[in-house]
Write a protein that holds these residues in place. Structure first.
Motif: not given
Length: 408
Positions: A293-297, A346-350, A304-308
């Motif tokens: 589910c990485c990035g499927v938001l 999202n992945i770039k943030y991680v 920051p909360t969901s990908m943390g």
């Protein structure tokens, strides 16, 4: 009067020359000629050295080999031998019968598999253990290189028996072990561990162990990570698909593992899993994370909360390359274009969190790949290339890097 006779007479009455005899079907002489030709081809092939016969059949696909196996008992043995050198041999009774009859087939077995299909209940599992015990002692599996077992907690005593057999009679050629535990929604604690796990002797000298371990509502007979421990000095590639992290898991390091496949499930992941796995496999350079589910938001999700929850993977300090495998099948209400942009951001943030403050100082690339469950395919999406800043810090203990290039 038959229809063919009527047509023949009608043709003669109209002055039409009747069809030639050969045109109405092959004569007995012609059929005999065809049979002789077929036998000759068969004879030419069977007179070849067995090594050459197997080499030729090695170019056939599974469907062709299945068809060839129906021609004769000799072709059947050749086809099976070719298949069993490349495909897993399931522990069905029919396969054991073939092994008993043909010594060549025993030497062809490279991958032996004990799966649910052949072990639907305890009685069937018991029969398989007896068959394996007899054949292992007789040296049937001297060429085995890989072993697969789909473990179920209600047959834990048989799992112990099979592991011990593999350890006692397995050869130096055995290099890969695959263990799959079924998925059930119930936690495992120190209170319900099965003491029989202490009687397991895992095979040693392995270079690859693939472990797919889910929840279980039944008592387990083993700490699955001990399979890694027994091969800590030889293991180079590992798969740890752990649906949850248990406190009693072994933390013996496996320092030679440089490639690690892991699983990060949405909403079920314990951040201690990444932290502990990084301690158990401290020298991983190639890290592959299946993150469904990485990035499927939802559009309004706070990144920051969901990908943390993915940030903990930065504890793999020696990783040079990370691959994130994600899926989009569960997304609702967004176009593919918007979804692609969200996943990218999202992945770039991680990744930026992974390299923050000198973490993952050796990381060069992060690959994002899309998993299509229906087709079973994985497609590359984009790549982050990471390089040092133009003026890196002078301290040798800290190397600051940033995401500098994005390729679609």
């Amino acid at each position: 009067m038959t229809s063919s006779v009527r047509k023949h007479r009608a043709a003669r009455s109209k002055g039409v020359k009747p069809l030639a005899k050969a045109a109405r079907g092959p004569s007995r002489k012609r059929l005999q000629t065809l049979r002789n030709h077929k036998d000759a081809v068969h004879s030419y092939f069977t007179e070849l050295p067995s090594e050459l016969q197997l080499k030729i059949m090695g170019y056939c696909d599974k469907r062709s080999l299945s068809a060839l196996s129906l021609l004769s008992s000799q072709f059947r043995e050749l086809a099976l031998r070719t298949l069993w050198e490349t495909e897993p041999v399931e522990t069905y009774g029919e396969n054991f019968d073939q092994l008993d009859k043909h010594e060549d087939l025993r030497r062809a077995v490279r991958h032996l598999a004990v799966r649910r299909e052949s072990t639907p209940n305890r009685g069937r599992f018991s029969d398989i253990v007896k068959r394996l015990s007899t054949r292992f002692k007789k040296g049937y599996f001297r060429a085995i290189q890989e072993f697969t077992i789909e473990y179920r907690p209600n047959t834990s005593d048989y799992f112990v028996a099979i592991m011990n057999l593999l350890s006692k009679y397995g050869t130096q050629k055995l290099k890969t072990l695959n263990i799959e535990v079924p998925y059930q929604y119930s936690p495992l604690t120190n209170k319900n561990k099965d003491p029989r796990q202490e009687t397991i002797v895992y095979p040693t000298g392995l270079t690859t162990i693939n472990l797919d371990f889910g929840y279980s509502g039944q008592r387990l007979a083993f700490d699955p990570l001990k399979a890694f421990d027994a091969n800590a000095d030889t293991l180079t590639t590992a798969t740890a698909y752990l649906k949850i992290w248990y406190k009693h898991y072994s933390m013996t390091p496996c320092p030679k593992v440089t490639t690690l496949y892991t699983l990060h499930e949405f909403g079920l992941f314990d951040k201690n899993c990444a932290l502990e796995l990084a301690s158990k496999f401290p020298n991983v350079e190639d890290l592959i994370i299946t993150a469904p589910c990485c990035g499927v938001l939802w559009p309004s999700a706070h990144v920051p909360t969901s990908m943390g929850k993915y940030v903990a993977w930065r504890n793999f300090k020696k990783a040079k390359k990370v691959t994130i495998v994600y899926t989009t099948e569960i997304d609702v209400g967004r176009s593919l274009g918007l979804l692609h942009n969200d996943i990218l951001d999202n992945i770039k943030y991680v990744v930026s969190m992974w390299i923050e403050d000198g973490h993952m100082a050796h990381l060069d690339e992060v690959h994002a790949e899309h998993l299509n469950h229906e087709e079973g395919t994985i497609t590359p999406s984009f790549i982050f290339k990471i390089t040092p800043q133009e003026y890196p810090a002078l301290s040798r203990t800290v190397t600051t890097v940033t995401v500098t290039e994005l390729l679609e």
